[in-house]
Design an enzyme around this catalytic site. Structure first.
Site, short mmCIF file in Angstrom:
data_model
loop_
_atom_site.label_atom_id
_atom_site.label_comp_id
_atom_site.label_asym_id
_atom_site.label_seq_id
_atom_site.Cartn_x
_atom_site.Cartn_y
_atom_site.Cartn_z
N ASP A 209 0.81 -1.21 0.00
CA ASP A 209 0.00 0.00 0.00
C ASP A 209 0.85 1.27 0.00
O ASP A 209 1.80 1.37 0.78
CB ASP A 209 -0.90 -0.01 1.25
CG ASP A 209 -1.79 1.22 1.33
OD1 ASP A 209 -2.69 1.33 0.49
OD2 ASP A 209 -1.57 2.08 2.22
N GLU B 28 1.36 -0.58 -5.13
CA GLU B 28 0.35 0.39 -5.50
C GLU B 28 1.07 1.62 -6.01
O GLU B 28 1.76 2.29 -5.26
CB GLU B 28 -0.50 0.76 -4.28
CG GLU B 28 -1.66 1.64 -4.69
CD GLU B 28 -2.23 2.48 -3.56
OE1 GLU B 28 -1.56 2.66 -2.53
OE2 GLU B 28 -3.35 2.96 -3.74
O1 TEU Z 1 -4.05 4.71 -1.29
C1 TEU Z 1 -2.88 5.43 -1.57
C2 TEU Z 1 -3.04 6.63 -2.34
O2 TEU Z 1 -2.07 7.06 -2.95
C3 TEU Z 1 -4.30 7.42 -2.29
O3 TEU Z 1 -3.99 8.71 -2.67
C4 TEU Z 1 -5.32 6.96 -3.16
O4 TEU Z 1 -4.87 7.13 -4.49
C5 TEU Z 1 -6.54 7.79 -2.90
O5 TEU Z 1 -7.12 7.33 -1.72
C6 TEU Z 1 -7.53 7.70 -4.00
O6 TEU Z 1 -8.74 8.18 -3.64
C7 TEU Z 1 -3.91 3.69 -0.36
C8 TEU Z 1 -5.19 2.92 -0.17
O7 TEU Z 1 -5.55 2.29 -1.37
C9 TEU Z 1 -6.24 3.83 0.37
O8 TEU Z 1 -7.48 3.17 0.52
C10 TEU Z 1 -5.77 4.34 1.70
O9 TEU Z 1 -6.69 5.27 2.18
C11 TEU Z 1 -4.38 4.99 1.59
O10 TEU Z 1 -3.47 4.16 0.89
C12 TEU Z 1 -3.81 5.19 2.96
O11 TEU Z 1 -3.42 3.96 3.49
#
Ligand code: TEU
Length: 580
Positions: A230, A284
């Site tokens: 993540d 990610e």
């Molecule tokens: O998201 C990481 C991230 O870069 C976020 O900016 C994401 O693109 C954004 O929430 C889009 O709306 C991850 C997870 O996928 C997300 O659900 C988490 O909230 C976030 O990390 C924090 O752990």
């Protein structure tokens, strides 16, 4: 304009890499090793919205166990589950307070093991969400870290002593007030890229890295097959703490993420966990250049195996939607860049986005079925591992939440505060949020037409979409032409046609305004994919036309060929073999 700049950027990069997009595409001779995670189809489960068995309104492991045969029936081969660890749930589990414990709402470790074994028995691999850019502020490490400046855990996080003055402004993705939070206990500020309850771990500290590897080993020993890292691009950041330049929120990663040390950390993780346990890892995010992405995933780098980029979901963040031309460009460009080396995932939706149907298909009752079938056909036809999000196999749609009071998501609430503070037009802001918010993608799974869509016997944590009576699994099981049964067929088609996995991708009639056509060639096959992205009939002239015998998939029962012309109905999706 943004798209134009991106395309230009990508073009320059490919040149920098020494190849034009066209050359990169044509040179597909040496694909890297063939493996299960390239050939598989991944299904993402948002556990609190999947299936509740104890009536508390939250999905649980026993619910997933109950639906294992359903998962098996889809033909999917991997499940990525969002975090289910102990957590105060400020960001629905992306704020972990104990990485080895399960939040009681999901069940026990025994339930987890039973779920994992049940997946394995059906040939489904399990991918764990590893949230280690940050922890929860309730994690013992942070409680210790903030307790005194000389605590042994102090250096597990990033602290700025207040006597040095106010730290330079840093943008936070969730907090309108920025990424530094003052803590009076030790008169210092700590850094949080996301919410203030999600302090960033200090990856420069080797002890932190070892803790992470130990956590990954703990789960690998239990039998998990892969990890989704993540927000990993932020793990390595510029700790000379320069001021965040105004107006650069969008290229945040370029400014503060993806520092060169990230690659050292990943190589270390590979040697400690990935290689010895034979697991795989997907990041990610893919950096901000193709070069970054290659450095993350090329096999000889020994870092990660796969990455996913955000350019597709970035195409459609407002109700105005996207242009087919841009859609074709994004996919063609990424395919070119990875034609020779490396591997990416293909995804169109997840828990951070609104629903696939509203963004890339057509939610109107008349076109929802064929357009969702079309977009799922596309997803399963590209080079790269398809990631599908729970509910998209039945065409679940956005919900309507026009007022901010209904929202619970930390990101939506933060963005609203920012919009308000900066004097934005709040009506317009809500119009876009209603379309694009993450809440849209988190509503309970629609199993049947009984109350609460068969998700729970209690009160669901998040409201069920009113259209569940019409859109649900049970109803679609009955209909051989449903979105669900088409999805199943497409998974089979992908499994039976290796050209869809490994074959060369080539765009056909790039300029066609309504039809996205491309070939996939290799593995002894020559396949043509023709997709009419329009709600109107359209046609295309082709050298080789489909016949009843050569068609592999068709979401309509008819095929209309006239001379050299293939006529397509609205959202008609065809795959056929060019050799027959
Ligand atoms: O998201 C990481 C991230 O870069 C976020 O900016 C994401 O693109 C954004 O929430 C889009 O709306 C991850 C997870 O996928 C997300 O659900 C988490 O909230 C976030 O990390 C924090 O752990």
């Amino acid at each position: 304009m943004k798209t134009l700049l991106r395309t230009l950027f990508a073009f320059l990069l490919l040149n920098f890499l020494g190849c034009s997009p066209q050359e990169a595409k044509n040179d597909t001779s040496s694909q890297e090793e063939k493996t299960w995670w390239k050939e598989g189809v991944l299904y993402q489960i948002y556990p609190q919205s999947f299936k509740d068995t104890d009536g508390d309104g939250y999905g649980d492991f026993k619910g997933v166990i109950e639906k294992l045969d359903y998962l098996g029936s889809l033909g999917i081969t991997m499940v990525w589950m969002n975090p289910f660890f102990e957590s105060p749930m400020v960001d629905n589990g992306y704020d972990v307070s104990d990485y080895r414990a399960i939040h009681p709402r999901y069940g026990s470790m025994e339930d987890f093991q039973a779920m994992l074994d049940g997946m394995h028995a059906r040939g489904i691999k399990f991918v764990l969400d590893v949230v280690v850019n940050h922890s929860s502020d309730q994690h013992d490490w942070f409680l210790q870290s903030r307790s005194s400046r000389d605590n042994p855990y102090r250096n597990y996080y990033h602290w700025w002593p207040a006597e040095k003055g106010t730290p330079p402004y840093r943008h936070s993705l969730f907090d309108p007030e920025g990424a530094w939070e003052y803590d009076s206990l030790t008169n210092a500020y700590y850094l949080h890229t996301f919410a203030e309850q999600q302090p960033d771990l200090n990856w420069e500290n080797p002890k932190v890295r070892q803790e992470v590897y130990d956590i990954m080993k703990f789960w690998a020993e239990k039998g998990v097959d892969g990890f989704r890292m993540d927000a990993f691009q932020f793990a390595s950041k510029d700790t000379t703490w320069p001021e965040f330049p105004e107006g650069h929120e969008e290229d945040f990663i370029k400014w503060y993420g993806m520092r060169p040390q990230l690659h050292e950390y990943l190589k270390e993780m590979y040697a400690e966990v990935i290689e010895p346990f034979g697991v795989f890892a997907v990041a990610e995010g893919a950096g901000s250049t193709f070069l970054d992405a290659h450095d993350l995933v090329d096999a000889d780098r020994k870092e990660l195996q796969m990455a996913y980029h955000f350019e597709t979901v970035d195409l459609s963040r407002t109700p105005e939607g996207y242009e087919l031309e841009d859609f074709k460009n994004v996919f063609s460009k990424w395919d070119s860049a990875f034609a020779e080396k490396g591997w990416i995932s293909i995804f169109l939706s997840n828990h951070d986005n609104s629903r696939l149907v509203n963004r890339f298909a057509n939610p109107s009752p008349e076109f929802r079925t064929p357009s969702t079938q079309l977009i799922n056909t596309f997803l399963m036809s590209m080079r790269g591992t398809p990631f599908t999000y729970y509910g998209d196999e039945i065409g679940m749609t956005n919900i309507d939440m026009p007022t901010i009071e209904e929202y619970v998501d930390v990101e939506a609430l933060g963005k609203y505060q920012t919009a308000k503070a900066s004097g934005q037009d709040l009506e317009e802001f809500m119009r876009i949020l209603n379309y694009s918010s993450r809440e849209n993608g988190r509503t309970p799974m629609q199993w049947d037409s009984t109350p609460q869509a068969g998700f729970t016997t209690g009160t669901p944590w998040m409201k069920v979409n009113e259209n569940y009576v019409e859109i649900n699994v049970a109803a679609q099981e009955e209909d051989p032409n449903s979105i669900l049964n088409h999805f199943r067929k497409m998974v089979q088609v992908r499994k039976e046609n290796p050209a869809l996995v490994y074959g060369k991708y080539e765009l056909v009639q790039k300029e066609h305004p309504e039809i996205y056509a491309f070939t996939r060639t290799g593995e002894g096959q020559n396949l043509m994919v023709v997709l009419n992205f329009s709600q109107n009939p359209s046609s295309i002239e082709l050298e080789t036309l489909p016949t009843d015998a050569s068609v592999i998939i068709n979401n309509y029962s008819t095929l209309d060929v006239n001379g050299n012309t293939l006529n397509l109905k609205p959202y008609q999706a065809l795959i056929f073999s060019v050799d027959q």
